[in-house]
Design a protein around this motif. Structure first.
Motif, short mmCIF file in Angstrom:
data_model
loop_
_atom_site.label_atom_id
_atom_site.label_comp_id
_atom_site.label_asym_id
_atom_site.label_seq_id
_atom_site.Cartn_x
_atom_site.Cartn_y
_atom_site.Cartn_z
N ALA A 35 51.26 45.06 41.31
CA ALA A 35 50.12 46.01 41.09
C ALA A 35 48.94 45.87 42.06
O ALA A 35 48.61 44.89 42.38
N ASN A 36 48.19 47.16 42.07
CA ASN A 36 46.97 47.09 42.53
C ASN A 36 45.95 47.82 41.68
O ASN A 36 46.66 48.11 40.58
N LYS A 37 44.84 48.00 42.00
CA LYS A 37 43.88 48.54 41.15
C LYS A 37 44.16 49.94 40.78
O LYS A 37 43.51 50.66 39.63
N TYR A 38 45.12 50.69 41.09
CA TYR A 38 45.36 52.06 40.82
C TYR A 38 46.48 52.17 40.13
O TYR A 38 46.70 53.01 39.35
N LYS A 39 47.60 51.36 40.35
CA LYS A 39 48.76 51.53 39.68
C LYS A 39 49.73 50.31 39.64
O LYS A 39 49.54 49.47 40.39
N THR A 40 50.82 50.15 38.89
CA THR A 40 51.83 49.12 38.89
C THR A 40 53.01 49.79 39.64
O THR A 40 53.45 50.90 39.79
N GLU A 71 52.55 48.26 48.97
CA GLU A 71 52.04 49.24 49.43
C GLU A 71 50.53 49.16 50.19
O GLU A 71 50.30 49.91 51.02
N THR A 72 49.71 48.21 49.76
CA THR A 72 48.42 47.87 50.29
C THR A 72 48.46 46.39 50.22
O THR A 72 49.14 45.60 49.48
N ASP A 74 46.01 44.90 48.90
CA ASP A 74 45.42 44.48 47.74
C ASP A 74 46.46 44.22 46.57
O ASP A 74 46.25 43.78 45.54
N ASP A 75 47.61 44.71 46.94
CA ASP A 75 48.79 44.71 45.73
C ASP A 75 48.89 43.16 45.39
O ASP A 75 48.90 42.13 46.39
#
Length: 100
Positions: A35-40, A71-72, A74-75
């Motif tokens: 997960a990242n701060k936007y989504k799982t 994806e990023t 930060d994941d």
């Protein structure tokens, strides 16, 4: 974090642990997420009741997860036990191994 894993593709996670419980494990799950701060990005779980039989003996268990690409940078990868039924369980020798 993905940045610590060099954002590699085709990673796998092996979770090893020893469990002991004298009761059925109900809804207890072993979960791996990205997960990242936007989504799982990724979520996979195993219900332990499908693999564990109540016993007074320790049982070694291993679970493998195949990860999608990050994806990023930060994941964040997490592995944890989720126990919504609040079942009693002892665990020991928890290992999380990330490999290609």
């Amino acid at each position: 974090k993905a940045s610590e894993l060099k954002n590699e593709k085709n990673l796998k996670v092996l979770v090893r642990c020893d469990f002991v419980s004298h009761q059925e494990l109900g809804e207890m799950q072993l979960v791996v997420t990205i997960a990242n701060k936007y989504k799982t990005v990724y979520y996979q779980n195993f219900f332990l009741r499908d693999y564990y039989k109540p016993s007074i003996q320790w049982q070694k268990m291993e679970f493998q997860f195949v990860l999608p690409p990050f994806e990023t940078p930060d994941d964040e990868l997490k592995a944890y036990l989720w126990n919504p039924s609040k079942t009693d369980l002892l665990y020991n020798n928890w290992e999380v191994i990330v490999y290609k």
